[in-house]
Design a protein around this motif. Sequence first.
Motif, short mmCIF file in Angstrom:
data_model
loop_
_atom_site.label_atom_id
_atom_site.label_comp_id
_atom_site.label_asym_id
_atom_site.label_seq_id
_atom_site.Cartn_x
_atom_site.Cartn_y
_atom_site.Cartn_z
N LEU A 205 0.80 -1.22 0.00
CA LEU A 205 0.00 0.00 0.00
C LEU A 205 0.83 1.27 0.00
O LEU A 205 0.33 2.33 -0.42
CB LEU A 205 -0.93 0.02 1.22
N ASN A 206 2.09 1.21 0.45
CA ASN A 206 2.85 2.43 0.67
C ASN A 206 4.11 2.57 -0.16
O ASN A 206 4.74 3.64 -0.13
CB ASN A 206 3.21 2.55 2.16
N SER A 207 4.51 1.53 -0.86
CA SER A 207 5.70 1.65 -1.72
C SER A 207 5.45 2.71 -2.79
O SER A 207 4.35 2.81 -3.34
CB SER A 207 6.02 0.31 -2.38
N LYS A 208 6.47 3.49 -3.10
CA LYS A 208 6.32 4.57 -4.08
C LYS A 208 6.20 4.01 -5.50
O LYS A 208 5.48 4.53 -6.34
CB LYS A 208 7.51 5.53 -4.00
N GLY A 209 6.97 2.94 -5.77
CA GLY A 209 6.95 2.36 -7.11
C GLY A 209 6.29 1.00 -7.12
O GLY A 209 5.68 0.57 -6.14
N LYS A 210 6.40 0.31 -8.24
CA LYS A 210 5.79 -1.01 -8.40
C LYS A 210 6.35 -1.96 -7.35
O LYS A 210 7.56 -2.04 -7.15
CB LYS A 210 6.11 -1.54 -9.80
N VAL A 211 5.48 -2.72 -6.70
CA VAL A 211 5.88 -3.56 -5.58
C VAL A 211 6.62 -4.80 -6.07
O VAL A 211 6.15 -5.50 -6.97
CB VAL A 211 4.65 -3.97 -4.74
N ASP A 212 7.79 -5.08 -5.46
CA ASP A 212 8.57 -6.31 -5.71
C ASP A 212 8.98 -6.49 -7.16
O ASP A 212 9.09 -7.61 -7.66
CB ASP A 212 7.79 -7.54 -5.25
N THR A 213 9.19 -5.39 -7.87
CA THR A 213 9.71 -5.51 -9.24
C THR A 213 10.76 -4.42 -9.44
O THR A 213 10.87 -3.47 -8.65
CB THR A 213 8.61 -5.33 -10.31
N ALA A 214 11.52 -4.54 -10.54
CA ALA A 214 12.52 -3.53 -10.87
C ALA A 214 11.90 -2.36 -11.64
O ALA A 214 12.57 -1.38 -11.93
CB ALA A 214 13.64 -4.17 -11.69
N ASN A 215 10.62 -2.48 -11.98
CA ASN A 215 9.95 -1.42 -12.73
C ASN A 215 9.79 -0.18 -11.86
O ASN A 215 9.67 -0.26 -10.65
CB ASN A 215 8.57 -1.88 -13.21
N ASN A 216 9.75 0.96 -12.51
CA ASN A 216 9.62 2.21 -11.77
C ASN A 216 8.21 2.77 -11.89
O ASN A 216 8.00 3.98 -11.75
CB ASN A 216 10.65 3.23 -12.28
N ASN A 217 7.23 1.90 -12.19
CA ASN A 217 5.85 2.36 -12.28
C ASN A 217 5.39 2.90 -10.93
O ASN A 217 5.78 2.42 -9.88
CB ASN A 217 4.91 1.20 -12.66
N ALA A 218 4.52 3.90 -10.97
CA ALA A 218 3.92 4.39 -9.72
C ALA A 218 3.03 3.31 -9.13
O ALA A 218 2.44 2.49 -9.85
CB ALA A 218 3.10 5.64 -10.00
N ASN A 219 2.95 3.28 -7.80
CA ASN A 219 2.12 2.29 -7.11
C ASN A 219 0.66 2.73 -7.15
O ASN A 219 0.28 3.73 -6.53
CB ASN A 219 2.60 2.14 -5.66
N PHE A 220 -0.16 1.98 -7.85
CA PHE A 220 -1.57 2.32 -8.02
C PHE A 220 -2.29 2.39 -6.67
O PHE A 220 -3.25 3.14 -6.49
CB PHE A 220 -2.23 1.28 -8.91
N HIS A 221 -1.86 1.59 -5.68
CA HIS A 221 -2.56 1.51 -4.40
C HIS A 221 -2.19 2.64 -3.44
O HIS A 221 -2.85 2.81 -2.41
CB HIS A 221 -2.24 0.17 -3.70
N LEU A 222 -1.14 3.38 -3.74
CA LEU A 222 -0.65 4.39 -2.81
C LEU A 222 -1.75 5.42 -2.48
O LEU A 222 -2.29 6.08 -3.37
CB LEU A 222 0.57 5.11 -3.41
N GLY A 223 -2.08 5.50 -1.20
CA GLY A 223 -3.09 6.47 -0.75
C GLY A 223 -4.52 6.03 -0.91
O GLY A 223 -5.45 6.76 -0.52
N LYS A 224 -4.76 4.82 -1.45
CA LYS A 224 -6.14 4.36 -1.68
C LYS A 224 -6.79 3.75 -0.45
O LYS A 224 -8.01 3.79 -0.31
CB LYS A 224 -6.18 3.32 -2.81
N TYR A 225 -5.99 3.15 0.43
CA TYR A 225 -6.55 2.34 1.50
C TYR A 225 -6.02 2.75 2.87
O TYR A 225 -4.84 3.10 3.02
CB TYR A 225 -6.21 0.85 1.29
N LYS A 226 -6.88 2.67 3.84
CA LYS A 226 -6.46 2.67 5.24
C LYS A 226 -6.08 1.24 5.60
O LYS A 226 -6.69 0.30 5.10
CB LYS A 226 -7.59 3.16 6.15
N LEU A 227 -5.10 1.10 6.46
CA LEU A 227 -4.65 -0.24 6.88
C LEU A 227 -4.88 -0.39 8.38
O LEU A 227 -4.39 0.42 9.17
CB LEU A 227 -3.17 -0.43 6.56
N LEU A 228 -5.65 -1.40 8.77
CA LEU A 228 -5.88 -1.68 10.18
C LEU A 228 -5.28 -3.04 10.51
O LEU A 228 -5.72 -4.06 9.98
CB LEU A 228 -7.38 -1.66 10.50
N ILE A 229 -4.28 -3.05 11.37
CA ILE A 229 -3.65 -4.26 11.86
C ILE A 229 -4.18 -4.51 13.27
O ILE A 229 -4.19 -3.60 14.10
CB ILE A 229 -2.12 -4.14 11.86
N TRP A 230 -4.60 -5.73 13.54
CA TRP A 230 -5.23 -6.06 14.83
C TRP A 230 -4.41 -7.13 15.54
O TRP A 230 -4.76 -8.31 15.53
CB TRP A 230 -6.66 -6.53 14.59
#
Length: 297
Positions: A205-230
Amino acid sequence: MYISENWAALMEPNLRKVFSDSFADFTSNLPVLFNMAPSTKQVEHDLTTDSKSTWAAKNGDIQYDDTVQGYQTDYTHTPYVSGKKFEKELLDDDQYGRIERETRVMADGARYFREQSGAAIFNNAFSSGTTYGDTVSLCNSAHPSRNDSSLTRSNTGVLALTDANIESVRLLMIKQTLGTRTPAFLNPDMIIAPIDLERTAWEALNSKGKVDTANNNANFHLGKYKLLIWPTFLTGTRRWFMVDSKKMKEYLMWFDRVPVQFFKDRDFGVMASAFAGYMRYSAGTSWPFWIHGNNPA
């Protein structure tokens, strides 16, 4: 003047404050997740509808839609109690600190028990033994429609928590329909997960670029979701949930029939006194599609 016959009565106000302060000194997830409401009845009822709104160009009289009844969910309040019995000798031997500590233990137990009750709705979300108004589990592949026997809907899967699967579940929720086959208009905006998935979820949810790849694409999920850990309370180490938090606060219900109380039981003898805690509440959900749960093998 202090005398043995009223020692417990003298202690009661201070112990009640100790209990109250300890109970309040806790950051609970219940107010974040649940629609917290008081109750004045033995049982609360909530009824959903399968109604839809039909619009058309005005041509003569208005055609009025019928209200179509959905499933009813009953919230039956359960009482819960706990107690501690203190002998006068504890006070005689300057052990009042121990009495306060035991009182805090009782308060800690109350808040833990309530948190556990709330988390149980998620922990049992895939269990056939825990059902609600439509008679199936909260996260189920075959939610029935009360008014259309040919229609079942799913809000569950077995996908692991990954960047790609977050997007898959988001699309499933957005395309969810009501019993009338009209859109449910869901806005998935929160992910709920156990502590075991915190790092995975945070990176997705918070990585600036594509998750777990060498690509530099913007992270589509960034800022979309609240995260609740219980931590502690969500027991499945791989289960995760996506929710529409606005719909969740509308349909995930918690009724406090009697808020947590602390009092002295005055029926005991004067040389030992019992203090008790009491609460009465119910929790559940009236409509299941605010959530989509995944239970990977």
